[in-house]
Design an enzyme around this catalytic site. Sequence first.
Site, mmCIF file in Angstrom:
data_model
loop_
_atom_site.group_PDB
_atom_site.id
_atom_site.type_symbol
_atom_site.label_atom_id
_atom_site.label_comp_id
_atom_site.label_asym_id
_atom_site.label_seq_id
_atom_site.Cartn_x
_atom_site.Cartn_y
_atom_site.Cartn_z
ATOM 1 N N HIS A 1 43.479 36.952 37.855
ATOM 2 C CA HIS A 1 42.973 37.796 36.771
ATOM 3 C C HIS A 1 43.848 37.578 35.547
ATOM 4 O O HIS A 1 44.830 36.833 35.583
ATOM 5 C CB HIS A 1 42.956 39.282 37.176
ATOM 6 N N CYS B 1 50.980 38.326 31.485
ATOM 7 C CA CYS B 1 49.743 38.706 32.182
ATOM 8 C C CYS B 1 48.501 38.475 31.325
ATOM 9 O O CYS B 1 47.383 38.536 31.832
ATOM 10 C CB CYS B 1 49.810 40.161 32.634
ATOM 11 N N HIS C 1 46.382 34.251 36.016
ATOM 12 C CA HIS C 1 47.474 34.246 36.979
ATOM 13 C C HIS C 1 46.984 34.942 38.236
ATOM 14 O O HIS C 1 45.984 35.646 38.198
ATOM 15 C CB HIS C 1 48.743 34.928 36.412
ATOM 16 N N HIS D 1 47.663 36.857 42.309
ATOM 17 C CA HIS D 1 48.478 37.726 43.156
ATOM 18 C C HIS D 1 48.045 37.579 44.606
ATOM 19 O O HIS D 1 46.889 37.281 44.897
ATOM 20 C CB HIS D 1 48.320 39.201 42.749
ATOM 21 N N ASP E 1 38.243 38.338 47.495
ATOM 22 C CA ASP E 1 39.181 37.323 47.984
ATOM 23 C C ASP E 1 38.890 35.947 47.400
ATOM 24 O O ASP E 1 37.756 35.472 47.410
ATOM 25 C CB ASP E 1 39.129 37.253 49.516
ATOM 26 N N HIS E 2 39.942 35.329 46.866
ATOM 27 C CA HIS E 2 39.868 34.018 46.224
ATOM 28 C C HIS E 2 38.849 34.000 45.084
ATOM 29 O O HIS E 2 38.101 33.049 44.910
ATOM 30 C CB HIS E 2 39.592 32.911 47.246
ATOM 31 N N GLU F 1 50.336 44.865 44.374
ATOM 32 C CA GLU F 1 50.140 43.679 43.538
ATOM 33 C C GLU F 1 51.252 42.671 43.822
ATOM 34 O O GLU F 1 51.027 41.463 43.850
ATOM 35 C CB GLU F 1 50.146 44.080 42.069
#
Length: 136
Positions: free
Chosen positions: A14, A33, A39, A41, A79-80, A125
């Site tokens: 995100h 960010c 980037h 997490h 996810d991903h 996070e």
Amino acid sequence: MVYLTRVEHFNAAHKLYNPRWSTAQNEAVFGKCANENWHGHNYELYVTVKGEVNEDTGFLMDVKVLSDLVKTHVLDIVDHRNLNLDVPFLKDKMCSTENLAKGIWAQLAPHLPQGVRLHAIKLYETPRIYVEFFGE
């Protein structure tokens, strides 16, 4: 009252960026960010439900059912993925961990079995930063 927690893991990218602001203001507020190249997490998700134990099963709820609900209504969606672009429940929202936790709550709460309520979403996070949401 019994509390049951399921822990899951997912990866997502995100960026924090307010489209109403200039690039300079976004960078001043969000720093790295706001990187235009995104980037990611490695999120740790704790889903806690509450209710009374069923006398026939000894369970608050079947943990396999809880796992399946989390997978279907959250993990398969986030996810991903790129949270800003790919996740419908974050559309037109800032993709903060706070808003992600609130969105996960909204995704799960309507699907719990009768007599079981969502108590908390805890979303890490990073190992040192997490958000807790209690539906308030």
